[in-house]
Design an enzyme around this catalytic site. Structure first.
Site, mmCIF file in Angstrom:
data_model
loop_
_atom_site.group_PDB
_atom_site.id
_atom_site.type_symbol
_atom_site.label_atom_id
_atom_site.label_comp_id
_atom_site.label_asym_id
_atom_site.label_seq_id
_atom_site.Cartn_x
_atom_site.Cartn_y
_atom_site.Cartn_z
ATOM 1 N N ALA A 14 0.058 71.465 29.436
ATOM 2 C CA ALA A 14 -0.167 71.465 30.889
ATOM 3 C C ALA A 14 0.941 70.679 31.572
ATOM 4 C CB ALA A 14 -1.534 70.857 31.196
ATOM 5 N N THR A 98 15.041 67.342 21.881
ATOM 6 C CA THR A 98 16.095 67.354 20.866
ATOM 7 C C THR A 98 15.730 66.372 19.745
ATOM 8 O OG1 THR A 98 17.680 67.834 22.602
ATOM 9 C CG2 THR A 98 18.590 67.036 20.533
ATOM 10 N N LEU A 176 11.844 79.410 35.498
ATOM 11 C CA LEU A 176 11.576 78.697 36.744
ATOM 12 C C LEU A 176 12.453 77.452 36.834
ATOM 13 C CD1 LEU A 176 9.711 75.908 36.155
ATOM 14 C CD2 LEU A 176 8.050 77.656 35.630
ATOM 15 N N ALA A 177 12.887 77.168 38.040
ATOM 16 C CA ALA A 177 13.624 75.922 38.264
ATOM 17 C C ALA A 177 12.672 74.973 38.973
ATOM 18 C CB ALA A 177 14.858 76.185 39.110
ATOM 19 N N LEU A 230 18.506 80.783 26.046
ATOM 20 C CA LEU A 230 19.504 79.738 25.806
ATOM 21 C C LEU A 230 20.798 80.065 26.533
ATOM 22 C CD1 LEU A 230 19.248 78.901 21.975
ATOM 23 C CD2 LEU A 230 18.151 77.774 23.888
ATOM 24 N N ALA A 232 21.271 81.990 29.205
ATOM 25 C CA ALA A 232 21.145 81.878 30.669
ATOM 26 C C ALA A 232 21.359 80.427 31.087
ATOM 27 C CB ALA A 232 19.771 82.376 31.132
ATOM 28 N N ASN A 233 20.702 79.514 30.384
ATOM 29 C CA ASN A 233 20.858 78.105 30.744
ATOM 30 C C ASN A 233 22.271 77.604 30.465
ATOM 31 O OD1 ASN A 233 18.440 77.663 31.920
ATOM 32 N ND2 ASN A 233 17.484 76.665 30.165
ATOM 33 N N CYS A 285 16.104 70.962 30.404
ATOM 34 C CA CYS A 285 16.549 72.165 29.687
ATOM 35 C C CYS A 285 18.029 72.253 29.372
ATOM 36 C CB CYS A 285 16.151 73.398 30.486
ATOM 37 S SG CYS A 285 14.414 73.783 30.282
ATOM 38 N N LYS A 348 16.805 66.283 40.497
ATOM 39 C CA LYS A 348 17.181 67.128 41.629
ATOM 40 C C LYS A 348 16.127 66.902 42.706
ATOM 41 C CE LYS A 348 15.958 71.589 41.296
ATOM 42 N NZ LYS A 348 15.707 72.946 40.806
HETATM 43 C C1 UDX Z 1 9.094 72.277 28.646
HETATM 44 C C2 UDX Z 1 9.175 73.739 28.315
HETATM 45 O O1 UDX Z 1 8.018 74.304 27.795
HETATM 46 C C3 UDX Z 1 10.352 73.997 27.573
HETATM 47 O O2 UDX Z 1 10.744 75.332 27.812
HETATM 48 C C4 UDX Z 1 11.421 73.088 27.970
HETATM 49 O O3 UDX Z 1 12.498 73.411 27.178
HETATM 50 C C5 UDX Z 1 11.072 71.603 27.831
HETATM 51 O O4 UDX Z 1 9.737 71.410 27.794
HETATM 52 P P1 UDX Z 1 7.495 71.127 30.102
HETATM 53 O O5 UDX Z 1 6.312 71.802 30.665
HETATM 54 O O6 UDX Z 1 8.661 70.868 30.984
HETATM 55 O O7 UDX Z 1 7.869 71.966 28.842
HETATM 56 O O8 UDX Z 1 7.160 69.808 29.266
HETATM 57 P P2 UDX Z 1 6.067 68.725 29.560
HETATM 58 O O9 UDX Z 1 5.937 68.539 31.022
HETATM 59 O O10 UDX Z 1 6.412 67.599 28.661
HETATM 60 O O11 UDX Z 1 4.712 69.420 29.055
HETATM 61 C C6 UDX Z 1 4.398 69.704 27.746
HETATM 62 C C7 UDX Z 1 2.918 69.384 27.532
HETATM 63 O O12 UDX Z 1 2.493 69.842 26.251
HETATM 64 C C8 UDX Z 1 2.575 67.907 27.607
HETATM 65 O O13 UDX Z 1 1.627 67.697 28.617
HETATM 66 C C9 UDX Z 1 1.980 67.592 26.222
HETATM 67 O O14 UDX Z 1 0.943 66.653 26.256
HETATM 68 C C10 UDX Z 1 1.499 68.958 25.785
HETATM 69 N N1 UDX Z 1 1.315 69.108 24.340
HETATM 70 C C11 UDX Z 1 2.301 68.792 23.479
HETATM 71 C C12 UDX Z 1 0.111 69.599 23.865
HETATM 72 O O15 UDX Z 1 -0.811 69.863 24.630
HETATM 73 N N2 UDX Z 1 -0.041 69.787 22.526
HETATM 74 C C13 UDX Z 1 0.925 69.476 21.627
HETATM 75 O O16 UDX Z 1 0.726 69.653 20.430
HETATM 76 C C14 UDX Z 1 2.140 68.963 22.148
HETATM 77 C C1 UDX Z 2 16.845 75.200 34.902
HETATM 78 C C2 UDX Z 2 17.099 76.698 35.127
HETATM 79 O O1 UDX Z 2 17.623 76.906 36.438
HETATM 80 C C3 UDX Z 2 15.825 77.493 34.919
HETATM 81 O O2 UDX Z 2 16.079 78.877 35.028
HETATM 82 C C4 UDX Z 2 15.259 77.163 33.555
HETATM 83 O O3 UDX Z 2 14.060 77.838 33.356
HETATM 84 C C5 UDX Z 2 15.049 75.689 33.382
HETATM 85 O O4 UDX Z 2 16.270 74.989 33.622
HETATM 86 P P1 UDX Z 2 15.861 73.211 36.343
HETATM 87 O O5 UDX Z 2 16.481 72.351 35.302
HETATM 88 O O6 UDX Z 2 14.445 72.985 36.704
HETATM 89 O O7 UDX Z 2 15.983 74.746 35.920
HETATM 90 O O8 UDX Z 2 16.699 73.092 37.707
HETATM 91 P P2 UDX Z 2 18.101 73.650 38.220
HETATM 92 O O9 UDX Z 2 17.937 74.005 39.633
HETATM 93 O O10 UDX Z 2 18.671 74.672 37.341
HETATM 94 O O11 UDX Z 2 19.006 72.333 38.191
HETATM 95 C C6 UDX Z 2 19.424 71.723 36.984
HETATM 96 C C7 UDX Z 2 20.387 70.607 37.287
HETATM 97 O O12 UDX Z 2 21.618 71.113 37.757
HETATM 98 C C8 UDX Z 2 19.920 69.616 38.366
HETATM 99 O O13 UDX Z 2 20.230 68.311 37.977
HETATM 100 C C9 UDX Z 2 20.702 70.022 39.588
HETATM 101 O O14 UDX Z 2 20.899 68.974 40.494
HETATM 102 C C10 UDX Z 2 21.996 70.483 38.965
HETATM 103 N N1 UDX Z 2 22.737 71.439 39.803
HETATM 104 C C11 UDX Z 2 22.223 72.670 40.060
HETATM 105 C C12 UDX Z 2 23.987 71.081 40.304
HETATM 106 O O15 UDX Z 2 24.486 69.966 40.074
HETATM 107 N N2 UDX Z 2 24.671 72.002 41.049
HETATM 108 C C13 UDX Z 2 24.187 73.243 41.328
HETATM 109 O O16 UDX Z 2 24.874 74.026 42.001
HETATM 110 C C14 UDX Z 2 22.923 73.592 40.817
#
Ligand code: UDX
Ligand code: UDX
Length: 463
Positions: A14, A98, A176-177, A230, A232-233, A285, A348
């Site tokens: 969640a 990581t 999603l960003a 991977l 795309a990012n 990410c 951000k």
């Molecule tokens: C993200 C994305 O899923 C992944 O694509 C991205 O690369 C980094 O992690 P995000 O939703 O941003 O996930 O992470 P976070 O907000 O840490 O949420 C993960 C949740 O999973 C945590 O609330 C954690 O408690 C939960 N979790 C983890 C479980 O419920 N069960 C587990 O076994 C491990």
């Molecule tokens: C990113 C990807 O955009 C999204 O598609 C993927 O699912 C998860 O990783 P996020 O990390 O949430 O999303 O935000 P993003 O808007 O991509 O920004 C990433 C970082 O780049 C931020 O620190 C932002 O400030 C920086 N950024 C972004 C810049 O410095 N310059 C830009 O023009 C755009």
């Protein structure tokens, strides 16, 4: 199995991905019941709070969705086992940091949470279950999940030929960003679904077709889908490192980075998005995914390709170090006994997420030089900021920009929060020690206006 009717969706995790994604699915699919489960009790309590400003994730538009769907067809709980057993489709949205030690440390993803989720699914699922990889994962993770799901140890009913407990794996990466997650989910550029059997792909596709045009739904094989995420990012991050590297040349040559970005961005082939220079990319990410790609390349003996992508990450760190060095040089080469105000701690604007935020590194560099730091961020709370530092000495958290600027020698703007533009900079100037500096690493402030007030201004990417 072919005509399986999808009624129950479960999402494990969640967090920033699971919460918003499931809220948008619940909104658009009123006939589905969506259960979001997490092992973290506090987080689930926060998702169930009546005070919607206290949700664990801050995202514009999220509160409205929660209000509309929670308790109707969207539920948050710690009942992992029960909801796995009930689910027709399970999304895995757990974190994949990581690896800190062992083989691949510093590059490869730590899949322990994915593994434990797969083990739980193997144990508690009933009938046929579609398991969807939502978290970003190394290519071929689906293989690992498959082995776990089918191992008779975890899945006592056995695999081969057992029709009572079967699994299909689908990759459906999130794009999603943060800060615009709800909008990105509601109006995606594309939805990517990779899988091995057409029926499972179709069932996942049917969910999205409730609100996304079919032309935007791309289906591929499993590995293309995993790799595309991977890549795309990596491409997005590469643009940021590219423009940031040019910001340094601008400062040396008298060119202006905003003008250069505009000039190149109007070329349709280059495009104007993601050309904002800044203190480097943060977030959970970009760095992780590129390092994952680097690990993958090295694993397959593609050293040159690995080195190429690794450079995107090293330029990012270089940019952060370059900014802290510039601050030190401009403040007469020393920060001992100087107070600096850090405006912005999230990675951000429009999010309370601080993972890999450039503010962290830059602040640590400044602390090492003996600076006292006053932090102000509109959405990140005190506990979160303090958790990034080993010590509370020389670190103060303020609840307004003006408070943070009191007695400071410099203000560093590190996150592009809109409210920073609208601050009363005249007032801020008055409460600071002179000469009062502003280091605008996001280029959001009007340099000449600030200079008229009396500030000394350094703005990224111009001389
Ligand atoms: C993200 C994305 O899923 C992944 O694509 C991205 O690369 C980094 O992690 P995000 O939703 O941003 O996930 O992470 P976070 O907000 O840490 O949420 C993960 C949740 O999973 C945590 O609330 C954690 O408690 C939960 N979790 C983890 C479980 O419920 N069960 C587990 O076994 C491990
Ligand atoms: C990113 C990807 O955009 C999204 O598609 C993927 O699912 C998860 O990783 P996020 O990390 O949430 O999303 O935000 P993003 O808007 O991509 O920004 C990433 C970082 O780049 C931020 O620190 C932002 O400030 C920086 N950024 C972004 C810049 O410095 N310059 C830009 O023009 C755009």
């Amino acid at each position: 199995m072919k005509n399986k009717l999808i009624k129950n969706i479960c999402c494990i995790g969640a967090g920033y991905v699971g919460g918003p994604t499931m809220s948008v699915i619940a909104l658009n699919c009123p006939n589905l019941r969506v259960d979001v489960v997490d092992i973290d009790k506090e987080k689930i309590e926060a998702w169930n709070t009546n005070d919607l400003s206290k949700l664990p994730v801050f995202e514009p538009g999220l509160e409205k969705l929660i209000k509309k769907c929670r308790g109707i067809n969207l539920f948050f709980s710690n009942n992992v086992e029960e909801n796995i057993a009930k689910a027709d489709i399970i999304f895995i949205s757990v974190n994949t940091p990581t690896k800190k030690k062992g083989i691949g440390a510093g590059f490869a993803s730590d899949l322990k949470w994915i593994e434990s989720s797969a083990r739980q699914i193997a144990k508690f699922a009933k009938g046929h279950t579609i398991v969807v990889e939502k978290s970003t994962l190394p290519v071929k993770t689906a293989e690992t999940i498959k082995v776990i799901l089918n191992s008779s140890d975890q899945n006592p009913s056995g695999n081969n030929g057992n029709k009572n407990k079967t699994f299909s794996i689908v990759s459906n990466p999130e794009f999603l960003a943060e800060g615009s997650a709800i909008n990105d989910l509601q109006y995606p550029d594309r939805v990517l679904i990779g899988g091995e059997d057409d029926n499972s792909i179709k069932l996942v596709k049917d969910i999205y077709m409730k609100w996304v045009d079919q032309s935007k739904i791309i289906t591929t094989n499993l590995w293309s889908s995993e790799l595309s995420k991977l890549v795309a990012n990596a491409f997005l991050a590469q643009r940021i490192s590219s423009i940031n590297s040019i910001s340094a040349i601008c400062e040396s040559t008298g060119a202006n980075i905003s003008e250069v970005a505009k000039a190149i961005g109007t070329d349709k082939r280059i495009g104007s998005e993601f050309l904002n220079p800044g203190p480097g990319f943060g977030g959970s990410c970009f760095k992780k995914d590129i390092l994952n790609l680097v690990y993958l390349c090295n694993y397959y003996g593609l050293k040159e390709v690995a080195d190429y992508w690794e450079k995107v990450v090293s330029i990012n760190l270089w940019q952060q170090n370059r900014i802290s060095s510039l601050v030190i040089i401009n403040l007469f080469g020393t920060l001992s006994d100087k107070k600096l105000a850090i405006f912005g701690f999230s990675f951000k604007a429009n999010t309370n997420d601080t993972r890999e935020s450039p503010s962290i590194n830059i602040s640590k560099n400044l602390l090492k030089e003996g600076a006292k730091l006053n932090f102000y961020d509109p959405k990140v709370n005190k506990k979160q900021i303090l958790s990034e530092f080993n010590t509370e000495s020389n670190v103060s958290i303020c609840n307004s920009a003006i408070k943070a600027a009191e007695g400071a020698d410099a203000v560093l703007v590190l996150t592009e929060w809109k409210e920073f533009k609208a601050l009363d900079w005249k007032n801020i100037f008055q409460v600071m020690r002179k000469p009062a500096w502003i280091f605008d690493a996001r280029i959001i402030l009007d340099k000449s206006l600030l200079e008229d007030i009396g500030f000394k201004v350094w703005s990224l990417g111009s001389s």
